[in-house]
Design a protein around this motif. Structure first.
Motif, PDB file in Angstrom:
ATOM      1  N   PRO A  21       1.005  -1.270  -0.007  1.00  0.00           N
ATOM      2  CA  PRO A  21      -0.076   0.018  -0.167  1.00  0.00           C
ATOM      3  C   PRO A  21       1.029   1.238   0.118  1.00  0.00           C
ATOM      4  CG  PRO A  21       0.070  -1.121   1.992  1.00  0.00           C
ATOM      5  CD  PRO A  21       0.790  -1.844   1.251  1.00  0.00           C
ATOM      6  N   ILE A  22       0.373   2.231  -0.813  1.00  0.00           N
ATOM      7  CA  ILE A  22       1.234   3.384  -0.672  1.00  0.00           C
ATOM      8  C   ILE A  22       0.219   4.589  -0.238  1.00  0.00           C
ATOM      9  CG2 ILE A  22       2.937   3.000  -2.483  1.00  0.00           C
ATOM     10  CD1 ILE A  22       1.191   4.294  -4.546  1.00  0.00           C
ATOM     11  N   SER A  23      -1.003   4.496  -0.212  1.00  0.00           N
ATOM     12  CA  SER A  23      -2.030   5.368   0.291  1.00  0.00           C
ATOM     13  C   SER A  23      -3.373   4.948   0.402  1.00  0.00           C
ATOM     14  CB  SER A  23      -2.029   6.815  -0.757  1.00  0.00           C
ATOM     15  OG  SER A  23      -2.683   7.530  -0.477  1.00  0.00           O
ATOM     16  N   PRO A  24      -4.034   5.320   1.481  1.00  0.00           N
ATOM     17  CA  PRO A  24      -3.694   6.393   2.369  1.00  0.00           C
ATOM     18  C   PRO A  24      -2.595   5.453   3.519  1.00  0.00           C
ATOM     19  CG  PRO A  24      -5.862   5.394   3.020  1.00  0.00           C
ATOM     20  CD  PRO A  24      -5.365   4.813   1.505  1.00  0.00           C
ATOM     21  N   CYS A  25      -2.500   4.122   3.317  1.00  0.00           N
ATOM     22  CA  CYS A  25      -1.735   3.419   4.326  1.00  0.00           C
ATOM     23  C   CYS A  25      -0.333   3.732   4.048  1.00  0.00           C
ATOM     24  CB  CYS A  25      -1.796   1.832   4.120  1.00  0.00           C
ATOM     25  SG  CYS A  25      -3.351   1.509   4.068  1.00  0.00           S
ATOM     26  N   PRO A  26       0.304   4.140   5.431  1.00  0.00           N
ATOM     27  CA  PRO A  26       1.835   4.408   5.361  1.00  0.00           C
ATOM     28  C   PRO A  26       2.462   3.372   5.782  1.00  0.00           C
ATOM     29  CG  PRO A  26       0.813   5.202   7.293  1.00  0.00           C
ATOM     30  CD  PRO A  26      -0.348   4.523   6.599  1.00  0.00           C
ATOM     31  N   HIS A  27       2.094   2.038   5.802  1.00  0.00           N
ATOM     32  CA  HIS A  27       2.757   0.980   6.314  1.00  0.00           C
ATOM     33  C   HIS A  27       2.204  -0.424   5.778  1.00  0.00           C
ATOM     34  CE1 HIS A  27      -0.722  -0.254   8.711  1.00  0.00           C
ATOM     35  NE2 HIS A  27      -0.814   1.236   9.037  1.00  0.00           N
ATOM     36  N   THR A  28       2.748  -1.626   5.936  1.00  0.00           N
ATOM     37  CA  THR A  28       2.654  -2.687   5.370  1.00  0.00           C
ATOM     38  C   THR A  28       1.770  -3.594   6.430  1.00  0.00           C
ATOM     39  OG1 THR A  28       4.598  -3.719   5.561  1.00  0.00           O
ATOM     40  CG2 THR A  28       3.824  -2.564   3.501  1.00  0.00           C
ATOM     41  N   GLY A  29       1.825  -3.066   7.976  1.00  0.00           N
ATOM     42  CA  GLY A  29       1.436  -3.802   8.860  1.00  0.00           C
ATOM     43  C   GLY A  29      -0.136  -3.949   8.976  1.00  0.00           C
ATOM     44  N   ASN A  30      -0.749  -4.724   9.921  1.00  0.00           N
ATOM     45  CA  ASN A  30      -2.044  -5.096   9.914  1.00  0.00           C
ATOM     46  C   ASN A  30      -2.853  -3.744   9.798  1.00  0.00           C
ATOM     47  OD1 ASN A  30      -1.824  -7.667   9.769  1.00  0.00           O
ATOM     48  ND2 ASN A  30      -1.917  -7.702  12.201  1.00  0.00           N
ATOM     49  N   CYS A  31      -3.893  -3.564   9.122  1.00  0.00           N
ATOM     50  CA  CYS A  31      -4.707  -2.421   9.080  1.00  0.00           C
ATOM     51  C   CYS A  31      -5.292  -2.097  10.417  1.00  0.00           C
ATOM     52  CB  CYS A  31      -5.728  -2.434   8.188  1.00  0.00           C
ATOM     53  SG  CYS A  31      -6.860  -1.040   8.019  1.00  0.00           S
ATOM     54  N   PRO A  32      -5.240  -1.025  11.186  1.00  0.00           N
ATOM     55  CA  PRO A  32      -5.666  -0.838  12.527  1.00  0.00           C
ATOM     56  C   PRO A  32      -7.399  -0.459  12.514  1.00  0.00           C
ATOM     57  CG  PRO A  32      -4.478   1.034  11.896  1.00  0.00           C
ATOM     58  CD  PRO A  32      -4.086   0.150  10.705  1.00  0.00           C
ATOM     59  N   ILE A  33      -7.669   0.175  11.149  1.00  0.00           N
ATOM     60  CA  ILE A  33      -8.943   0.662  11.152  1.00  0.00           C
ATOM     61  C   ILE A  33      -9.739   0.147  10.120  1.00  0.00           C
ATOM     62  CG2 ILE A  33      -8.861   2.687  12.561  1.00  0.00           C
ATOM     63  CD1 ILE A  33      -8.107   4.428  10.140  1.00  0.00           C
ATOM     64  N   THR A  34     -10.139  -1.152  10.465  1.00  0.00           N
ATOM     65  CA  THR A  34     -10.764  -2.132   9.327  1.00  0.00           C
ATOM     66  C   THR A  34     -12.094  -2.105   9.017  1.00  0.00           C
ATOM     67  OG1 THR A  34     -11.066  -3.799  10.908  1.00  0.00           O
ATOM     68  CG2 THR A  34      -8.922  -3.897   9.939  1.00  0.00           C
ATOM     69  N   GLY A  35     -13.061  -1.270   9.898  1.00  0.00           N
ATOM     70  CA  GLY A  35     -14.384  -1.219   9.470  1.00  0.00           C
ATOM     71  C   GLY A  35     -15.306  -2.536  10.322  1.00  0.00           C
ATOM     72  N   GLN A  36     -14.321  -3.137  11.069  1.00  0.00           N
ATOM     73  CA  GLN A  36     -15.405  -4.326  11.670  1.00  0.00           C
ATOM     74  C   GLN A  36     -16.331  -3.720  12.485  1.00  0.00           C
ATOM     75  OE1 GLN A  36     -11.928  -6.561  13.224  1.00  0.00           O
ATOM     76  NE2 GLN A  36     -12.513  -8.182  11.606  1.00  0.00           N
ATOM     77  N   LYS A  37     -17.399  -4.535  12.654  1.00  0.00           N
ATOM     78  CA  LYS A  37     -18.502  -4.120  13.650  1.00  0.00           C
ATOM     79  C   LYS A  37     -18.222  -3.250  14.820  1.00  0.00           C
ATOM     80  CE  LYS A  37     -22.936  -5.653  14.857  1.00  0.00           C
ATOM     81  NZ  LYS A  37     -24.042  -6.813  14.953  1.00  0.00           N
ATOM     82  N   GLY A  38     -18.690  -2.281  14.847  1.00  0.00           N
ATOM     83  CA  GLY A  38     -18.524  -1.538  16.102  1.00  0.00           C
ATOM     84  C   GLY A  38     -17.396  -0.531  15.976  1.00  0.00           C
ATOM     85  N   GLY A  39     -16.339  -0.986  15.132  1.00  0.00           N
ATOM     86  CA  GLY A  39     -15.022  -0.421  15.133  1.00  0.00           C
ATOM     87  C   GLY A  39     -14.883   0.930  14.310  1.00  0.00           C
ATOM     88  N   LYS A  40     -13.720   1.561  14.193  1.00  0.00           N
ATOM     89  CA  LYS A  40     -13.261   2.761  13.456  1.00  0.00           C
ATOM     90  C   LYS A  40     -13.069   2.188  12.123  1.00  0.00           C
ATOM     91  CE  LYS A  40     -11.579   5.427  17.277  1.00  0.00           C
ATOM     92  NZ  LYS A  40     -12.730   5.271  17.942  1.00  0.00           N
ATOM     93  N   TRP A  41     -13.128   3.195  11.239  1.00  0.00           N
ATOM     94  CA  TRP A  41     -12.947   2.799   9.651  1.00  0.00           C
ATOM     95  C   TRP A  41     -12.022   3.814   8.956  1.00  0.00           C
ATOM     96  CZ3 TRP A  41     -17.667   4.332  11.454  1.00  0.00           C
ATOM     97  CH2 TRP A  41     -18.207   5.542  10.677  1.00  0.00           C
TER      98      TRP A  41
END
Length: 161
Positions: A21-41
């Motif tokens: 990923p080059i944008s918007p992600c600045p990293h190749t780690g796990n996505c911290p804001i995945t949109g899973q139920k009740g979470g941030k996206w």
């Protein structure tokens, strides 16, 4: 959130096929804001003042006038063998406008491989800007409102590639 979840899954699938990923992600780690139920996206809000007039009229005719449009997106590139960011510096993407903090301080939310961060800085950062910096030593406190790690930054480099 459902669209963000789909984008998060697409990101993972492309990364398994040799893309980074080059944008918007600045990293190749796990996505911290995945949109899973009740979470941030992950989403980006923009003013509609420059939107095509026909689109604004259509929105008004549908009784859905908008002052801001929200977009979730992903840009990737094929990763060359040996490509790596500087390991000693963390890359983050600024994901908010300037926020007023207690004690006459200012900050910005940012996405990182550690999850959502609240950057405290006297420097001006731009929404969407990608920066690198060294993490301060010691334990980080968390923002009561969002649970984001609070990271004071004094010096940074612009750009993540």
């Amino acid at each position: 959130p459902k669209t963000a979840r789909l984008i998060s899954l697409l990101r993972d699938a492309f990364m398994r096929r040799g893309f980074s990923p080059i944008s918007p992600c600045p990293h190749t780690g796990n996505c911290p804001i995945t949109g899973q139920k009740g979470g941030k996206w992950c989403n980006w809000a923009f003013s509609t003042e420059d939107a095509p007039r026909a689109l604004l009229k259509l929105s008004e005719a549908a009784y859905l006038p908008k002052e801001r449009a929200v977009l979730s997106f992903l840009a990737l590139q094929k990763t060359a063998v040996g490509d790596r960011a500087e390991a000693e510096q963390m890359a983050v993407r600024v994901s908010s406008e300037k926020i007023r903090l207690a004690g006459n301080r200012s900050g910005y939310y940012a996405c990182s491989d550690m999850g959502l961060l609240l950057l405290q800085t006297d420097d001006k950062l731009d929404f969407g800007q990608c920066i690198r910096f060294s993490l301060p030593k010691g334990e980080l406190s968390t923002d009561r409102k969002t649970g984001a790690f609070i990271v004071p930054i004094k010096a940074f480099k612009s750009g993540c590639q």
